[in-house]
Scaffold this motif. Sequence first.
Motif, PDB file in Angstrom:
ATOM      1  N   GLN A 216       0.768  -1.377  -0.113  1.00  0.00           N
ATOM      2  CA  GLN A 216       0.082   0.028   0.021  1.00  0.00           C
ATOM      3  C   GLN A 216       0.641   1.343  -0.113  1.00  0.00           C
ATOM      4  OE1 GLN A 216      -2.508   0.102   3.395  1.00  0.00           O
ATOM      5  NE2 GLN A 216      -1.057   0.377   4.765  1.00  0.00           N
ATOM      6  N   VAL A 217       2.206   1.052   0.566  1.00  0.00           N
ATOM      7  CA  VAL A 217       3.095   2.380   0.570  1.00  0.00           C
ATOM      8  C   VAL A 217       4.418   1.772  -0.173  1.00  0.00           C
ATOM      9  CG1 VAL A 217       4.100   4.084   1.720  1.00  0.00           C
ATOM     10  CG2 VAL A 217       1.995   3.545   2.531  1.00  0.00           C
TER      11      VAL A 217
ATOM     12  N   ASP B  37       9.370   5.181  -4.246  1.00  0.00           N
ATOM     13  CA  ASP B  37       9.519   5.313  -5.826  1.00  0.00           C
ATOM     14  C   ASP B  37      10.760   4.683  -6.283  1.00  0.00           C
ATOM     15  OD1 ASP B  37       8.521   6.427  -8.059  1.00  0.00           O
ATOM     16  OD2 ASP B  37       9.061   8.359  -7.529  1.00  0.00           O
TER      17      ASP B  37
ATOM     18  N   ARG C  93       1.210   9.796  -5.412  1.00  0.00           N
ATOM     19  CA  ARG C  93       2.742  10.179  -4.967  1.00  0.00           C
ATOM     20  C   ARG C  93       2.388  10.881  -3.718  1.00  0.00           C
ATOM     21  NH1 ARG C  93       4.603  10.125 -10.428  1.00  0.00           N
ATOM     22  NH2 ARG C  93       6.426   9.048 -10.454  1.00  0.00           N
TER      23      ARG C  93
ATOM     24  N   VAL D 250      -0.099  10.533   2.628  1.00  0.00           N
ATOM     25  CA  VAL D 250      -0.156   9.296   2.434  1.00  0.00           C
ATOM     26  C   VAL D 250      -1.517   8.977   3.258  1.00  0.00           C
ATOM     27  CG1 VAL D 250       0.767   7.017   3.437  1.00  0.00           C
ATOM     28  CG2 VAL D 250       2.410   8.931   2.555  1.00  0.00           C
TER      29      VAL D 250
ATOM     30  N   LEU E 248      -4.488   6.960   1.053  1.00  0.00           N
ATOM     31  CA  LEU E 248      -4.970   5.640   1.209  1.00  0.00           C
ATOM     32  C   LEU E 248      -6.417   5.434   1.898  1.00  0.00           C
ATOM     33  CD1 LEU E 248      -1.920   4.279   3.109  1.00  0.00           C
ATOM     34  CD2 LEU E 248      -2.725   3.688   0.806  1.00  0.00           C
TER      35      LEU E 248
ATOM     36  N   SER F  14      -1.680   2.274  -4.482  1.00  0.00           N
ATOM     37  CA  SER F  14      -0.347   2.289  -3.604  1.00  0.00           C
ATOM     38  C   SER F  14      -0.312   3.720  -3.833  1.00  0.00           C
ATOM     39  CB  SER F  14       0.534   1.365  -4.514  1.00  0.00           C
ATOM     40  OG  SER F  14       1.921   1.495  -3.820  1.00  0.00           O
ATOM     41  N   VAL F  15       0.497   4.080  -2.755  1.00  0.00           N
ATOM     42  CA  VAL F  15       1.085   5.477  -2.574  1.00  0.00           C
ATOM     43  C   VAL F  15       2.490   5.211  -2.718  1.00  0.00           C
ATOM     44  CG1 VAL F  15       1.405   7.469  -1.024  1.00  0.00           C
ATOM     45  CG2 VAL F  15      -0.642   6.147  -0.977  1.00  0.00           C
TER      46      VAL F  15
ATOM     47  N   VAL G 166       6.363   7.037  -2.129  1.00  0.00           N
ATOM     48  CA  VAL G 166       7.085   7.968  -1.474  1.00  0.00           C
ATOM     49  C   VAL G 166       8.383   8.055  -1.724  1.00  0.00           C
ATOM     50  CG1 VAL G 166       5.544   7.856   0.396  1.00  0.00           C
ATOM     51  CG2 VAL G 166       7.586   6.275   0.370  1.00  0.00           C
TER      52      VAL G 166
ATOM     53  N   LEU H  25       8.769   7.358   5.025  1.00  0.00           N
ATOM     54  CA  LEU H  25       7.264   7.364   5.108  1.00  0.00           C
ATOM     55  C   LEU H  25       6.550   6.122   4.595  1.00  0.00           C
ATOM     56  CD1 LEU H  25       6.828  10.792   2.906  1.00  0.00           C
ATOM     57  CD2 LEU H  25       6.267  10.308   5.259  1.00  0.00           C
ATOM     58  N   ALA H  26       7.589   5.177   4.136  1.00  0.00           N
ATOM     59  CA  ALA H  26       7.065   3.756   3.838  1.00  0.00           C
ATOM     60  C   ALA H  26       6.815   3.043   5.242  1.00  0.00           C
ATOM     61  CB  ALA H  26       8.143   3.077   3.078  1.00  0.00           C
TER      62      ALA H  26
ATOM     63  N   LEU I 206       0.504   3.370  10.172  1.00  0.00           N
ATOM     64  CA  LEU I 206      -0.746   3.813   9.545  1.00  0.00           C
ATOM     65  C   LEU I 206      -2.000   3.763  10.410  1.00  0.00           C
ATOM     66  CD1 LEU I 206      -0.024   2.805   5.766  1.00  0.00           C
ATOM     67  CD2 LEU I 206       0.135   5.030   6.645  1.00  0.00           C
TER      68      LEU I 206
END
Length: 88
Positions: free
Chosen positions: A15-16, A19, A51, A58, A62, A69-70, A72, A77-78, A82
């Motif tokens: 989900q995260v 990049d 992005r 984020v 979501l 997916s997001v 980062v 941030l991954a 959450l």
Amino acid sequence: MRQRWFGATGRRVPQVAVDGELDLEGALVLDSLDDAAIRAAFDEGRPVVVRADSADAVVEALRRPEVSSVLVSDPKLAELDLVRLTYD
């Protein structure tokens, strides 16, 4: 790591993701949330990837079930908690 469906491809993806770590072939990749574009891609079964450059961005992305997916750029941030960010 939580995963989501990558559109109608039958693939599951993080989900995260940082990049560059995810194969985005066929996905609609957005720099910000765009309701019309997200809805159109979702209706076509096309994966939607957004992005984000902050924890708030984020979480906001979501919240949309259409977002697969997001992406980062900052690996920290991954690793966000959450659940805590969503429910605290």
